[in-house]
Design a protein around this motif. Structure first.
Motif, mmCIF file in Angstrom:
data_model
loop_
_atom_site.group_PDB
_atom_site.id
_atom_site.type_symbol
_atom_site.label_atom_id
_atom_site.label_comp_id
_atom_site.label_asym_id
_atom_site.label_seq_id
_atom_site.Cartn_x
_atom_site.Cartn_y
_atom_site.Cartn_z
ATOM 1 N N HIS A 168 1.274 -1.402 0.209
ATOM 2 C CA HIS A 168 -0.231 -0.066 -0.192
ATOM 3 C C HIS A 168 0.953 0.980 -0.116
ATOM 4 N N ASP A 169 1.857 1.564 -0.005
ATOM 5 C CA ASP A 169 3.188 2.122 0.216
ATOM 6 C C ASP A 169 3.643 3.033 -1.467
ATOM 7 N N ALA A 170 3.127 4.258 -1.583
ATOM 8 C CA ALA A 170 3.234 4.906 -2.602
ATOM 9 C C ALA A 170 4.605 5.969 -2.305
ATOM 10 N N GLY A 171 4.798 5.389 -3.905
ATOM 11 C CA GLY A 171 7.124 5.858 -4.234
ATOM 12 C C GLY A 171 5.947 7.762 -4.267
ATOM 13 N N LEU A 172 7.457 7.873 -4.756
ATOM 14 C CA LEU A 172 7.676 9.237 -4.748
ATOM 15 C C LEU A 172 8.149 9.395 -6.415
ATOM 16 N N ASP A 173 8.395 10.563 -7.380
ATOM 17 C CA ASP A 173 8.593 10.991 -8.373
ATOM 18 C C ASP A 173 9.956 11.519 -8.205
ATOM 19 N N LEU A 174 9.273 12.579 -7.116
ATOM 20 C CA LEU A 174 11.169 13.065 -6.759
ATOM 21 C C LEU A 174 11.220 13.662 -6.139
ATOM 22 N N LEU A 175 12.468 13.417 -5.111
ATOM 23 C CA LEU A 175 13.030 13.739 -4.630
ATOM 24 C C LEU A 175 14.032 14.883 -4.315
ATOM 25 N N ILE A 176 14.228 15.794 -3.338
ATOM 26 C CA ILE A 176 15.127 16.475 -2.965
ATOM 27 C C ILE A 176 15.143 17.335 -2.069
ATOM 28 N N THR A 177 16.971 17.541 -1.740
ATOM 29 C CA THR A 177 17.701 17.424 -0.256
ATOM 30 C C THR A 177 18.229 18.259 0.023
ATOM 31 N N GLU A 178 18.828 19.248 0.575
ATOM 32 C CA GLU A 178 19.696 20.305 0.479
ATOM 33 C C GLU A 178 21.476 20.060 -0.585
ATOM 34 N N GLU A 179 21.150 18.393 -1.119
ATOM 35 C CA GLU A 179 22.836 18.048 -1.741
ATOM 36 C C GLU A 179 22.296 18.105 -3.292
ATOM 37 N N ARG A 180 21.144 17.885 -3.239
ATOM 38 C CA ARG A 180 21.134 16.748 -4.885
ATOM 39 C C ARG A 180 19.135 16.724 -5.088
ATOM 40 N N VAL A 181 18.546 16.386 -6.433
ATOM 41 C CA VAL A 181 17.850 16.159 -6.824
ATOM 42 C C VAL A 181 17.426 15.310 -7.651
ATOM 43 N N CYS A 182 16.518 13.662 -7.328
ATOM 44 C CA CYS A 182 16.611 12.615 -7.572
ATOM 45 C C CYS A 182 15.424 12.182 -8.062
ATOM 46 N N PRO A 183 15.268 12.224 -9.429
ATOM 47 C CA PRO A 183 13.868 12.007 -10.083
ATOM 48 C C PRO A 183 13.689 9.668 -10.405
ATOM 49 N N PHE A 184 12.506 9.723 -10.138
ATOM 50 C CA PHE A 184 12.561 8.242 -10.121
ATOM 51 C C PHE A 184 11.287 7.895 -10.807
ATOM 52 N N THR A 185 11.575 6.658 -11.968
ATOM 53 C CA THR A 185 10.270 6.035 -12.187
ATOM 54 C C THR A 185 9.899 6.008 -11.358
ATOM 55 N N GLN A 186 8.389 5.670 -12.498
ATOM 56 C CA GLN A 186 6.684 5.146 -11.293
ATOM 57 C C GLN A 186 6.788 4.024 -11.472
ATOM 58 N N SER A 187 7.381 3.092 -12.505
ATOM 59 C CA SER A 187 7.451 1.367 -12.238
ATOM 60 C C SER A 187 8.944 0.970 -11.735
ATOM 61 N N GLY A 188 8.322 0.170 -10.964
ATOM 62 C CA GLY A 188 9.184 0.028 -10.348
ATOM 63 C C GLY A 188 9.982 1.224 -9.347
ATOM 64 N N ARG A 189 10.450 2.252 -8.865
ATOM 65 C CA ARG A 189 10.765 3.027 -8.153
ATOM 66 C C ARG A 189 12.537 2.964 -8.267
ATOM 67 N N ARG A 190 12.424 3.279 -8.944
ATOM 68 C CA ARG A 190 14.125 2.909 -8.869
ATOM 69 C C ARG A 190 14.262 4.130 -9.948
ATOM 70 N N LEU A 191 16.368 4.537 -9.344
ATOM 71 C CA LEU A 191 16.671 5.935 -9.013
ATOM 72 C C LEU A 191 16.470 5.964 -11.036
ATOM 73 N N LEU A 192 16.468 7.220 -11.155
ATOM 74 C CA LEU A 192 16.736 7.090 -12.780
ATOM 75 C C LEU A 192 17.902 8.251 -13.397
ATOM 76 N N GLN A 193 18.206 9.350 -12.439
ATOM 77 C CA GLN A 193 19.458 10.178 -12.724
ATOM 78 C C GLN A 193 19.213 10.867 -10.989
ATOM 79 N N GLU A 194 20.641 11.358 -10.869
ATOM 80 C CA GLU A 194 20.623 12.006 -10.212
ATOM 81 C C GLU A 194 21.498 13.738 -10.126
ATOM 82 N N THR A 195 20.818 15.048 -10.661
ATOM 83 C CA THR A 195 20.988 16.083 -10.258
ATOM 84 C C THR A 195 21.701 16.472 -9.374
#
Length: 195
Positions: A168-195
């Motif tokens: 039942h846990d829903a994944g995120l599309d994007l995560l932002i910290t003070e150091e980076r921006v991490c986008p994710f795929t919807q299926s599989g919730r895998r890290l696409l790239q880090e900027t």
């Protein structure tokens, strides 16, 4: 480690962050967000009222209003969240669980949201989040017909390699910290790239 134990550990860690660290990191995180196309192109954004040293959202609120966006905040209704349009910091009162909630009556359906900022206790590099255990945001993010981009804001110290995940846990599309921006795929919730 069980979610309950992990939640307690991570909340304690965040609670002990110095106020000036929370402020400086929050400013960096919010500035990263408002520079992204997902924010610039959004017409209707949902923010959250921070508690327990969560990443602040005030700068995003003011930037969104200046850009003419509709801004909504959640209000607890039973087991679900209503999103209520807000145009002033004066439109809040203490609500469920001690969180500041909007007092207005103009509801925004989740299907009308373009961007949802999602609070959390911990996050991982697969786009998963550990919330407070009530499932409010999981239910919103799993709604059919929802097209909003879900964004987690967190400090690097909240970011773990991997969290325990349930169906039942829903994944995120994007995560932002003070150091980076991490986008994710919807299926599989895998890290696409880090900027």
């Amino acid at each position: 480690m069980p979610k309950k134990s992990l939640r307690s550990i991570m909340l304690a860690r965040r609670k002990h962050l110095a106020a000036e660290v929370c402020l400086s990191h929050s400013i960096r995180i919010q500035r990263r967000l408002v520079m992204l196309d997902v924010f610039r192109s959004a017409c209707c954004v949902a923010l959250y009222s921070p508690i327990f040293n969560e990443v602040f959202t005030e700068e995003v609120f003011h930037q969104a209003l200046r850009a003419g966006k509709v801004v909504a905040y959640p209000r607890v209704r039973g087991e679900s969240l209503d999103f209520v349009s807000v145009s002033s910091p004066a439109e809040f009162a203490p609500g469920a669980f001690g969180v500041m909630e909007p007092t207005g009556s103009h509801l925004i359906p989740p299907s009308a949201l373009d961007l949802i900022l999602v609070p959390g206790v911990a996050f991982d590099l697969f786009g998963n989040r550990l919330g407070y255990g009530k499932g409010f945001y999981d239910r919103v993010l799993c709604l059919g017909g929802r097209s909003a981009i879900s964004v987690g804001l967190c400090y690097e110290m909240q970011l773990l390699d991997e969290l325990p995940v349930e169906d039942h846990d829903a994944g995120l599309d994007l995560l932002i910290t003070e150091e980076r921006v991490c986008p994710f795929t919807q299926s599989g919730r895998r890290l696409l790239q880090e900027t």
